[in-house]
Every structure is written in C-alpha cells, then in structure tokens.
Scaffold this motif. Sequence first.
Motif, PDB file in Angstrom:
ATOM      1  N   PHE A 104       0.829  -1.208   0.000  1.00 33.30           N
ATOM      2  CA  PHE A 104       0.000   0.000   0.000  1.00 33.30           C
ATOM      3  C   PHE A 104       0.861   1.255   0.000  1.00 33.30           C
ATOM      4  CE2 PHE A 104      -1.841   3.449   2.543  1.00 33.30           C
ATOM      5  CZ  PHE A 104      -2.930   3.777   1.740  1.00 33.30           C
ATOM      6  N   TYR A 105       1.854   1.296   0.881  1.00 32.37           N
ATOM      7  CA  TYR A 105       2.676   2.500   0.983  1.00 32.37           C
ATOM      8  C   TYR A 105       3.596   2.682  -0.221  1.00 32.37           C
ATOM      9  CZ  TYR A 105       1.099   3.370   5.735  1.00 32.37           C
ATOM     10  OH  TYR A 105       0.318   3.654   6.826  1.00 32.37           O
ATOM     11  N   VAL A 106       4.153   1.598  -0.730  1.00 31.35           N
ATOM     12  CA  VAL A 106       5.059   1.693  -1.879  1.00 31.35           C
ATOM     13  C   VAL A 106       4.310   2.161  -3.122  1.00 31.35           C
ATOM     14  CG1 VAL A 106       6.459   0.363  -3.501  1.00 31.35           C
ATOM     15  CG2 VAL A 106       6.740   0.018  -1.050  1.00 31.35           C
ATOM     16  N   ILE A 107       3.093   1.630  -3.330  1.00 33.45           N
ATOM     17  CA  ILE A 107       2.337   1.965  -4.532  1.00 33.45           C
ATOM     18  C   ILE A 107       1.636   3.308  -4.415  1.00 33.45           C
ATOM     19  CG2 ILE A 107       0.415   1.255  -6.014  1.00 33.45           C
ATOM     20  CD1 ILE A 107       1.085  -1.652  -5.260  1.00 33.45           C
ATOM     21  N   ALA A 134       3.928   8.111   4.032  1.00 35.46           N
ATOM     22  CA  ALA A 134       2.795   8.764   4.683  1.00 35.46           C
ATOM     23  C   ALA A 134       2.509   8.228   6.076  1.00 35.46           C
ATOM     24  CB  ALA A 134       1.546   8.638   3.816  1.00 35.46           C
ATOM     25  N   PHE A 135       2.959   7.005   6.367  1.00 38.27           N
ATOM     26  CA  PHE A 135       2.769   6.446   7.710  1.00 38.27           C
ATOM     27  C   PHE A 135       3.260   7.424   8.777  1.00 38.27           C
ATOM     28  CE2 PHE A 135       4.837   4.467  11.348  1.00 38.27           C
ATOM     29  CZ  PHE A 135       3.810   3.695  11.878  1.00 38.27           C
ATOM     30  N   SER A 149       9.763   3.951  -1.541  1.00 43.13           N
ATOM     31  CA  SER A 149       8.538   4.643  -1.949  1.00 43.13           C
ATOM     32  C   SER A 149       8.743   5.785  -2.946  1.00 43.13           C
ATOM     33  CB  SER A 149       7.836   5.196  -0.705  1.00 43.13           C
ATOM     34  OG  SER A 149       8.679   6.127  -0.044  1.00 43.13           O
ATOM     35  N   LYS A 150       9.857   5.800  -3.614  1.00 46.60           N
ATOM     36  CA  LYS A 150      10.146   6.893  -4.541  1.00 46.60           C
ATOM     37  C   LYS A 150       9.129   6.978  -5.676  1.00 46.60           C
ATOM     38  CE  LYS A 150      13.887   8.925  -7.274  1.00 46.60           C
ATOM     39  NZ  LYS A 150      15.304   8.798  -7.698  1.00 46.60           N
ATOM     40  N   SER A 209      11.278  12.816  -3.952  1.00 44.55           N
ATOM     41  CA  SER A 209      11.996  12.227  -2.835  1.00 44.55           C
ATOM     42  C   SER A 209      11.105  11.279  -2.028  1.00 44.55           C
ATOM     43  CB  SER A 209      12.534  13.327  -1.913  1.00 44.55           C
ATOM     44  OG  SER A 209      13.079  12.774  -0.738  1.00 44.55           O
ATOM     45  N   GLY A 210      11.640  10.125  -1.699  1.00 42.07           N
ATOM     46  CA  GLY A 210      10.918   9.164  -0.873  1.00 42.07           C
ATOM     47  C   GLY A 210      10.753   9.640   0.560  1.00 42.07           C
TER      48      GLY A 210
END
Length: 298
Positions: free
Chosen positions: A102-105, A110-111, A221-222, A270-271
Amino acid sequence: MNKYNERQTVANAGFFSTFISTTKDGKKRPSIRFYRYLSMFLVHLFFVLSFVADVQVLEGDITGSRMIGFHLADPFITTEVILSRNEFPINLLIGAITILSFYVIFAGRAFCSWICPYNFFAEIAERLNAKLVKSKVIKQREFDPKIRYVFLLAFWVLSFVSGYLIFEIFNIVGIVSRFIIYGYSAAIWWVILIFLGEVFFSRRFWCRYVCPVGTFYSILSKFRAIKISWNKEKCDHCAVCMDVCIVPKVLEMTKAKNKDANGTTFSVVSGDCTLCGRCIDVCHQDALSYENRLKKLL
C-alpha cells in the motif's frame, strides 16, 4: 488559519487555528492537518476499543495488528524478526507485504505523518523548538540526513547478532502506541526524553535522523502514485513551505534559484516526503497540491 493574510510558519501559527483553513473567498474548512490528526485518532480508537470493549475491528498495536482477522505488520519490524530468528513467519510476512504494498504503490512515507502516534507529540516539540530558536534561547542544529542509514543498518546488525528485536527497545512509535492502548509503562520516560531532546536540542531529530521505520519506507517509496506537485508559475519562493516541512530538503526545488527550470509543474520525487500536506496548508499562492499519478494511468 488564514494563510492568505499572514505568513504561517511553525513558530507563529496558532496550534488550534491550524485545524481550520480559510479559503480565498473567506470560507472555513478543515485543514489537511485536521484530517491527519483524525486519521491518527481513529486508528488508535479502534485499537483501544478492541482492548477495552472487545470490538475486534483493529486489534493489537501499531507495530503488529489484525484488521477484521487479517494480519498487518510493520515492514521494518518484520525484517528484524527474520534477521533475529533466521526464519520467515508466513502470517507476519503476509501482513508486512500488505502494508508495504500500500505505501510503496500509493502513499510512500505517509505512515510517518498520517498514522504514527508520536507525530502528534513531535509536532508540539517542533513548535516549541522553533519558538526557542526564534527567541535565540537555543541554536538551530541540523545534521547530515544520511546518518539515518547508519541507524538502519545498526538495528539490523544488532538484531541478527543478538537474536532480539533491538529496535523495539527504543521504538518510541510502538511505545506511544502501547501507552495509548494499554496504559502506563516505564518506557514512556524514554519517549519523554526524546521529546525534550527535540525541544531543546534538534528539531525533529528522531524522524529526520534516527527512526529506521521512516527510513525503510523512504527507500522503497520513490515511485508512489500520490505526490506533492509544485507549480512554479504560482510560487513566489517565500520558503514558508520549507519552514513547515518535516524533511525540508524534499522541497529544495521551490527555492528562487530554480525559477528558470523548464516546465510549469514539478513533482516531489523524494521518498522522504511524508505527504503531511503542511506545505499545502501554508502556501498562500496555492502553488502546492496533491497529485495522483494513478489517475493519469487510468
């Protein structure tokens, strides 16, 4: 908070005023910050209800939980478990991959701003630190952000060598989460020490330089779908967005020296961007906004 009438910085924006934004036509609406805090509150409300009232929607705590029976797990903690035990727990892996996907895509790091319970206290410490720096009571201290990779590797190595989840001893995210859900434990004094360090020593040093959870998300997460978009034609390069940013370097492009760059709109790639939206909340030129690249693909 009326960003069109005054310069809204970390040091001068009223705490409660930042939950309500005034639009150009004078209407009041909840700010992005309001929705972030609501997200943090609701997540831990479900945790608390699970513990005190057996409402089994979201059980456990922020590092490991079950949502309606489906396992969820912090990806970094999962890597620690694998390294310390030399095994691959299936349920834990499924939970970690679900969260990580979820976070990578979609959401990247954001967590850190939408879910992490310590973020609430970190923002209070940040405001106090900014006021002390502005009053020249203390000096502004910044360090090389690459030091976070040292902490990331150190916690991995220590887990592998010792066979224990070393980071969990120091993990203020998990400590605060369990404090909210289960009540007092002596570990909360470690959180208070970090809080005081962020007030009197260095602004947001835990998030910027130490926490391997945020670092782990930032590495992967870039290429997330949701990003912050900057319109250079609207920007007056006042740098207020950088003042309120948790990791200011992600907004370097908004500096005046980049005003001649080709194109009109640019994305924060930036990630390290946590999608907190604080830059959007304070931009009096509305030069910053959320961009959903998934829509373009669809």
